[in-house]
Write an enzyme that holds these catalytic residues in place. Structure first.
Site, PDB file in Angstrom:
ATOM      1  CE  LYS A   1      16.799  19.062   1.623  1.00 47.10           C
ATOM      2  NZ  LYS A   1      15.587  18.533   2.241  1.00 47.10           N
ATOM      3  CB  THR A   2      11.348  20.734   0.940  1.00 51.04           C
ATOM      4  OG1 THR A   2      12.505  20.567   1.770  1.00 51.04           O
ATOM      5  CG2 THR A   2      10.122  20.259   1.685  1.00 51.04           C
TER       6      THR A   2
ATOM      7  CD  GLN B   1      23.447  21.227   2.188  1.00 47.70           C
ATOM      8  OE1 GLN B   1      23.071  21.770   3.219  1.00 47.70           O
ATOM      9  NE2 GLN B   1      22.715  21.237   1.075  1.00 47.70           N
TER      10      GLN B   1
ATOM     11  CG  ASP C   1      14.090  15.310   2.694  1.00 49.95           C
ATOM     12  OD1 ASP C   1      14.874  15.724   1.821  1.00 49.95           O
ATOM     13  OD2 ASP C   1      13.610  16.030   3.581  1.00 49.95           O
ATOM     14  CD  GLU C   2      18.218  16.837   4.351  1.00 49.61           C
ATOM     15  OE1 GLU C   2      19.298  16.659   3.783  1.00 49.61           O
ATOM     16  OE2 GLU C   2      17.785  17.971   4.654  1.00 49.61           O
TER      17      GLU C   2
ATOM     18  NE  ARG D   1      23.333  26.231   5.595  1.00 47.64           N
ATOM     19  CZ  ARG D   1      22.511  25.502   4.862  1.00 47.64           C
ATOM     20  NH1 ARG D   1      21.256  25.386   5.217  1.00 47.64           N
ATOM     21  NH2 ARG D   1      22.920  24.916   3.745  1.00 47.64           N
TER      22      ARG D   1
END
Length: 763
Positions: A51-52, A269, A238-239, A615
């Site tokens: 995503k980044t 998330q 973002d987020e 993770r």
């Protein structure tokens, strides 16, 4: 590609395709998210899907293709670290400096806007921004001005309530009277008004005010809102799943008109509701912005197919989600290991033994993490890692024995075991508050230094005199009597029982029970876990010696350490091997969360489990215990419902022989696991010999009443009966009686007083 702002192409008539070099290495859906520049776009980006990279490439594409100048794009995220990474990536992509661009955190962007329009919200451009300590100090002053008991209603409680209002975009005028009446006995809203007025007078604001003032600026001054809407042709977020109401309203105000808003996030998330995040912001994106395009990034570049399938199968049980399924082109990999253990101690032994085995085979410790639901769970793993000599770090918090409440409790234990422990005495003498001010403590230190005494002995002698005010003398005397009583209890009662009584009778537990700040519940849980830890040692001195070894653990071990953290702290991190212990009902999902939030909290707990699994790059190991010592009581434990929700085809489920009366893939029909016999090996090695010397408790400092102390030394001062003396507080007088270091003096103005010899001088 060097970006020269004066050579940008005209915006009209440009190709919608970015230069090939920007698209290199992107998959088709990532490239689609970069190309879809116009109108509202929601990029649902699963864990490990890049995503980044998509967000920064999209920003670079908008600038490189001439759709906007750098100052016409606003890109916001939550943390300084994420903002810095975004700026660095864009700078590399475009080979230029990004200094002065609108790329940063929500708070930084709002502060920058406010600097230019501060007068519109009652501030000056030079306004200051208060940190947490400053906020609490200011609130304490306001609480005292309203005669509110800060012990029962601490500043942190009011700060938390006010921050929640600010997260929702509510100024004091916008909080309803009904809501204000319900908040902290109706005291929070008046204090909120006082607080905001005081901030204005100080020309200051806190971090919550940055967004709140920006919203007020847009709402009350349409010309300012219009200016920024015209300036920012493109908005990138973002987020997005972590935004609160205020951030959502601020973004919506900026997006009116062009609607070129691109939000990147993952509803699966969203795990921060406790700090104001509203998962509903991302869930209703398509309703808020009609015609929005939703692009799902589902190709994961981090984890194995089994880990992704297990995580996807688990999160599919949530109803409140937009839906996506992670997949990877990398075939194979280990299945998720689900392992049952006898009890919590066995679980720590299994996990840490596996870590030790992997280290021996060359696995880097820095690529291993143990992720727990609650902070108190780290204790058993820390103990075991220390025994095995495996270096570790606690990420996102202090190690168990370094936490404030644990240090305070250990201070009490130390002064009970060793009456001459001055550092412990200093720590606990006024914790919780006992009305012992600076003058009292100064007198204790003065006597201790002058006569070479431990602080506790000096305090006991002052209690027998009239040097202290009656209230201070009474408080100090009661504390010393309690210490003597707890020390006597150690000679006849189990030390965990004495520790529990000590924490209750000292008022320390009550102090945290009265503290209604968000951290208080966790501190109480940690204190309960501390009492559990004591049971693993033969005596309180043995435990204290162990703690001293723990505090000195692996400080020189370098950077290769096992990561130990909560699931919340693990967000955004990744490791080759992840251990997920404590998957039992009541622990995970957390019972307190379920009681307070019902189905919504259950879904957030499941999202936490999803975050934990994703993770892991190569292997994930889930463990649970058949029985567990929960705050001092052995309890049968049921596997978490999340264990049963993992797809059977993607897991290997194992258990020790004889642990189950049913198949290990599900709980027995009667819900009763066999009780494990607790085995406590922490205080002895495998040969059965004690690991630490066992010391008998020292004799009580005070026997019975406070005035009964150990045998007095012979007087070492020159004062005799009838001698004229001077005292700084009581003035001139004559010695009537000498009793060791105590003098009974008839003062001319203060009357008959008993004082310590070192506080008087010859007249």
């Amino acid at each position: 590609m060097r970006l020269m702002t004066d050579s940008l192409k005209p915006i009209d008539g440009l190709s919608t395709r970015p230069p090939p070099s920007l698209l290199d290495g992107l998959n088709e859906t990532q490239a689609e998210a970069v190309r879809a520049t116009e109108g509202p776009v929601l990029v649902l980006a699963g864990a490990g899907t890049g995503k980044t990279r998509v967000l920064t490439t999209r920003l670079a594409h908008i600038l490189a293709s001439g759709r906007a100048r750098p100052w016409q794009v606003l890109a916001v995220t939550f943390t300084n670290k994420a903002a810095r990474e975004m700026r660095e990536r864009v700078a590399r992509l475009l080979d230029c400096s990004v200094e002065g661009w609108w790329v940063g955190t929500f708070h930084a962007a709002c502060a920058r806007m406010l600097r230019g329009h501060a007068e519109r919200v009652g501030l000056k451009p030079s306004f200051g921004i208060l940190d947490t300590d400053d906020q609490l100090r200011l609130l304490k002053q306001l609480i005292e001005a309203r005669n509110i008991d800060a012990k029962k209603l601490p500043p942190r409680l009011f700060s938390s309530v006010m921050q929640r209002w600010k997260d929702r975009g509510l100024t004091p005028e916008r909080v309803t009277e009904a809501e204000g009446a319900d908040a902290v006995d109706g005291l929070a809203l008046p204090l909120y008004r006082d607080y905001q007025e005081r901030l204005s007078a100080l020309n200051a604001c806190d971090f919550g005010d940055l967004l709140l003032h920006a919203l007020t600026l847009f709402r009350d001054h349409p010309d300012v809102a219009e200016r920024y809407r015209n300036q920012f042709r493109y908005l990138l977020v973002d987020e997005y799943q972590d935004t609160n109401v205020a951030q959502y309203l601020w973004l919506r105000a900026l997006a009116q008109g062009h609607h070129n808003l691109c939000c990147v996030g993952d509803d699966d998330q969203s795990i921060y509701s406790w700090r104001g995040a509203e998962v509903g912001n991302i869930l209703r994106f398509e309703r808020d912005f009609p015609g929005a395009k939703v692009i799902r990034l589902e190709c994961n570049y981090r984890s194995t197919s089994h880990i992704l399938a297990a995580a996807s199968g688990l999160i599919a049980h949530n109803r409140g989600r937009l839906g996506k399924t992670l997949w990877t082109t990398a075939a194979g990999g280990e299945k998720v290991c689900v392992r049952a253990t006898w009890d919590g101690e066995d679980e720590a032994r299994v996990v840490c033994g596996e870590i030790e085995s992997r280290r021996a085979s060359g696995h880097a410790l820095g690529e291993i993490a143990v992720l727990v639901r609650a902070g108190f769970q780290t204790r058993e793993f820390e103990e075991r890692l220390i025994i095995l000599g495996i270096p570790y770090r606690v990420i996102g918090g202090a190690r168990f024995y370094e936490r404030q409440e644990i240090r305070d409790a250990i201070g009490y234990f130390r002064i009970v075991v060793r009456g001459d422990d001055d550092l412990a005495f200093e720590r606990i003498v006024n914790t919780p508050k006992r009305g012992l001010g600076a003058a009292t403590l100064r007198a204790v230190h003065q006597l201790a230094r002058g006569d070479g005494l431990p602080l506790s002995i000096a305090a006991a002698r002052l209690v027998e005199s009239d040097e202290l005010k009656p209230q201070a003398r009474g408080s100090l005397g009661r504390l010393l009597a309690d210490i003597g009583r707890w020390r006597e209890m150690l000679t006849r009662l189990p030390h965990p029982e004495v520790a529990r009584a000590l924490l209750d009778e000292s008022g320390y537990t009550a102090m945290w029970q009265a503290d209604r700040s968000p951290e208080a519940e966790g501190r109480l849980d940690n204190l309960k876990e501390l009492v559990v830890a004591l049971a693993e040692f033969e005596s309180l001195p043995a435990f204290l010696e162990h703690v001293s070894l723990v505090m000195d653990n692996d400080e020189a071990a370098g950077d290769d350490k096992v990561g130990l953290m909560t699931l919340h702290a693990a967000k955004g991190l990744e490791f080759d091997t992840v251990f997920l212990p404590g998957w039992e009902e009541g622990i995970f999902p957390n019972q307190r969360a379920l009681d307070e939030g019902g189905e919504a909290s259950l879904e957030e707990e499941r999202r936490l489990a999803y975050v934990g699994l994703t993770r892991a790059r190569r292997r994930a190991i889930v463990t649970y215990a058949a029985s567990r010592m929960v705050f001092g009581t052995w309890q049968n434990a049921l596997p978490s419902r999340f264990v049963k929700e993992l797809p059977a085809i993607d897991i290997d489920h194992t258990a020790p022989t004889g642990l189950f009366r049913a198949t290990p893939s599900r709980a027995p029909a009667d819900g009763a696991w066999p009780m494990a016999e607790p085995v406590h090996l922490a205080a002895a090695d495998t040969s059965g010999a004690p690991r630490w010397p066992i010391r008998r408790p020292t004799p009580p400092l005070i026997e019975g009443r406070a005035e009964r102390v150990a045998a007095r030394p012979e007087p070492s001062h020159p004062f005799t009966t009838g001698q004229r003396v001077f005292h700084q507080k009581f003035g001139y007088g004559a010695v009537r009686r000498v009793d060791g270091d105590r003098l009974e003096i008839d003062f001319e103005k203060a009357g008959n007083k008993t004082v310590i010899h070192s506080f008087v001088e010859t007249a």
